[in-house]
Design an enzyme around this catalytic site. Structure first.
Site, PDB file in Angstrom:
ATOM      1  N   GLU A 156       0.730  -1.308  -0.181  1.00  0.00           N
ATOM      2  CA  GLU A 156       0.023  -0.075  -0.064  1.00  0.00           C
ATOM      3  C   GLU A 156       0.763   1.351   0.134  1.00  0.00           C
ATOM      4  OE1 GLU A 156      -2.587  -0.966   3.527  1.00  0.00           O
ATOM      5  OE2 GLU A 156      -4.090  -1.531   2.177  1.00  0.00           O
TER       6      GLU A 156
HETATM    7  N1  IFG Z   1      -4.674  -4.012   4.279  1.00  0.00           N
HETATM    8  C1  IFG Z   1      -3.198  -3.597   4.762  1.00  0.00           C
HETATM    9  C2  IFG Z   1      -3.076  -3.749   6.230  1.00  0.00           C
HETATM   10  C3  IFG Z   1      -4.634  -3.872   7.215  1.00  0.00           C
HETATM   11  C4  IFG Z   1      -5.403  -4.762   6.238  1.00  0.00           C
HETATM   12  C5  IFG Z   1      -6.712  -4.865   7.203  1.00  0.00           C
HETATM   13  C6  IFG Z   1      -2.168  -5.595   3.908  1.00  0.00           C
HETATM   14  C7  IFG Z   1      -0.650  -6.428   3.209  1.00  0.00           C
HETATM   15  C8  IFG Z   1      -5.777  -4.203   4.880  1.00  0.00           C
HETATM   16  N2  IFG Z   1      -2.088  -4.133   4.179  1.00  0.00           N
HETATM   17  O1  IFG Z   1      -3.127  -6.240   4.000  1.00  0.00           O
HETATM   18  O2  IFG Z   1      -2.257  -2.776   6.782  1.00  0.00           O
HETATM   19  O3  IFG Z   1      -4.955  -2.340   7.269  1.00  0.00           O
HETATM   20  O4  IFG Z   1      -7.602  -5.919   6.835  1.00  0.00           O
END
Ligand code: IFG
Length: 490
Positions: A304
């Site tokens: 992200e």
């Molecule tokens: N995606 C984000 C996490 C977390 C997650 C919550 C990944 C690799 C959503 N990154 O999953 O930091 O916020 O479900």
């Protein structure tokens, strides 16, 4: 018939029984301290409910009534973690070519006893009978992991030890700790102390922060290692770095540290990709974390990174890969690292984007399967679940969490590139031990089975019956698990 989770690859039981008596001893065919430790952990698990002495005799011949742990043979089919278990009316004999295999044999043995065995207080009028039979067992995947996010909310050493006990009981062998994020830096780095002192001082919703001293962290790693669990530390970068940026002005592009962040947005932070001090910072952090990590992997996150340009991201990850591999460790990153040139030993962790993870397997790299809509334990069970998130636009009930296969989930993904499965518990909405137990259990039992048991032996209708009984064991262990209406709990 005994109910075991994860289901062994081969098991058959008869009507006759073996009785564990107060005079029972645990005998070993070796004086190796590793096997002694396994016997000590077994005795510690059986003593509270039975109050039997269960002395451990190394290098002694076993007699009627004994539990025998035999480190022997080198059956290639059993591999590094397989074992056999033979229960006759006279004796319980556990055999494995490795200590890890013996450890897993003891976890299976524990599940053969009546559920009262998991009580912490004495069960005076209970007899300790187990069904006679044979088990021959070995895992389907080598990587059977769980990730706990200790950055959004901090969980201390005791909470982690409680979790490690439960992971080991289900034959899970990897604990990935998501140690840093926007909301918190949870591990003391002695060359950059404000990361933990300031960056670890708060948590989501302004809840109390916290961090592991390096002594705490070593204690966690040692406790896990005794239970054949490898700890994989994750320092997430270049995104998810507000806690680090808030701790040192000089790490910021404009030389000004932002405030600590206690919300749950993602993607707004980035390390300063073109500043030299960023790489000094990373060298120091990676050096100190590698020194705390007996395992061969360091996870560098990479997810992200909405505030880092694509070209900067690629440059950054390839440079980090050099820094990590120079320490002798191998790098793991979330799927997005597939966009960069990966060294052969680097592992990518699938969580959402099937095209991006394929860029990693196209390079011949191995992957870990953590599909968010199957294996993220912070996703709500259903629309009424108060805890958890629902960004996957689907809910993950017990059946959804169980009824999938890592090897066939993504079309065209070479099955041999899959090291295994890892479930993940992100803690934006998870604060207490009870919250953790509720979201992780019983879904984690299903992930343990997906990691251990071959697909042809996994069947939802059969599993749900076993889980109904297994729930009684979770209850005895004091786990506040989710009583899904999909299971006829006993
Ligand atoms: N995606 C984000 C996490 C977390 C997650 C919550 C990944 C690799 C959503 N990154 O999953 O930091 O916020 O479900």
């Amino acid at each position: 018939m005994p109910t075991l989770i994860p289901q062994p690859s081969q098991a058959n039981f008869h009507e006759t029984v073996f009785n564990l008596l107060p005079t029972a001893e645990i005998v070993l065919n070796t004086t190796e301290s590793e096997v002694f430790n396994i016997a000590a952990l077994l005795a510690a698990a059986l003593r509270p409910a039975t109050r039997f002495e269960l002395p451990i005799r190394a290098g002694k011949a076993s007699q009627a009534g004994d539990i025998a742990l035999m480190l022997e043979g080198n059956d290639p089919q059993l591999g590094a973690e397989g074992y056999t278990l033979e229960i006759s009316p006279e004796k319980a004999t556990l055999r494995a070519p490795t200590a890890a295999g013996l450890f897993y044999a003891t976890q299976t043995l524990r599940q053969l006893f009546p559920i009262a065995i998991d009580c912490k207080d004495e069960q005076p009028n209970q007899t300790w009978q187990i069904a006679c039979g044979q088990v021959r067992d070995q895992p389907n995947y080598a990587w059977r992991g769980m990730m706990l996010d200790v950055a959004r909310h901090f969980f201390g050493v005791d909470a982690l030890k409680h979790l490690i006990d439960l992971l080991a009981y289900h034959k899970i062998n990897t604990l990935h700790l998501h140690l840093t994020d926007d909301q918190g830096w949870r591990i003391m780095i002695e060359s950059w102390p404000w990361l933990a002192l300031h960056g670890g001082s708060t948590a989501t919703n302004g809840d109390p922060g916290g961090y592991y001293t390096q002594a705490d962290y070593r204690a966690i790693v040692a406790y896990a290692q005794e239970r054949y669990i490898t700890v994989v530390p994750e320092i997430d970068m270049p995104g998810h770095t507000n806690a680090a940026l808030a701790s040192y002005d000089e790490l910021n592009e404009n030389g000004l540290a932002p405030n600590l962040y206690t919300g749950i947005k993602v993607g707004f932070s980035s390390l300063a990709i073109h500043k030299a001090i960023t790489y000094q910072f990373i060298e120091d952090v990676v050096r100190e974390i590698a020194a705390l990590t007996p395992g061969k992997y360091l996870h560098i996150g990479g997810d992200e990174t909405h505030s880092t340009s694509e070209t900067d991201y690629i440059t950054f990850i390839e440079r980090i890969q050099e820094i990590v591999t120079k320490t002798g460790k191998q790098m793991i990153g979330w799927e997005e690292i597939g966009k960069t040139h990966l060294k052969p030993g680097t592992v990518a962790q699938f969580w959402w984007n099937r095209k991006v993870i394929t860029q990693a397997t196209d390079q011949g790299n191995s992957i870990i399967m953590s599909p968010a809509n199957k294996a993220y334990m912070d996703i709500k069970y259903h629309e009424m679940t108060t805890l958890g998130l629902a960004w996957t636009k689907s809910y993950t009930e017990i059946k959804d969490a169980y009824e999938w296969d890592p090897a066939s989930l993504i079309d065209g993904l070479p099955a041999e590139s899959i090291l295994g499965i890892e479930s993940a518990l992100w803690t934006e909405t998870i604060f207490t031990q009870g919250n953790l137990d509720f979201m992780a259990f019983p879904r984690l039992c299903g992930y343990a089975e997906i990691g251990w048991t071959p697909p042809e032996k996994r069947n939802w209708d059969e599993y749900r019956g076993r889980l109904a009984k297994h729930g009684q064991r979770l209850q005895k262990m004091g786990i506040q698990f989710y009583h899904s209406s999909q299971i006829d709990w006993e």
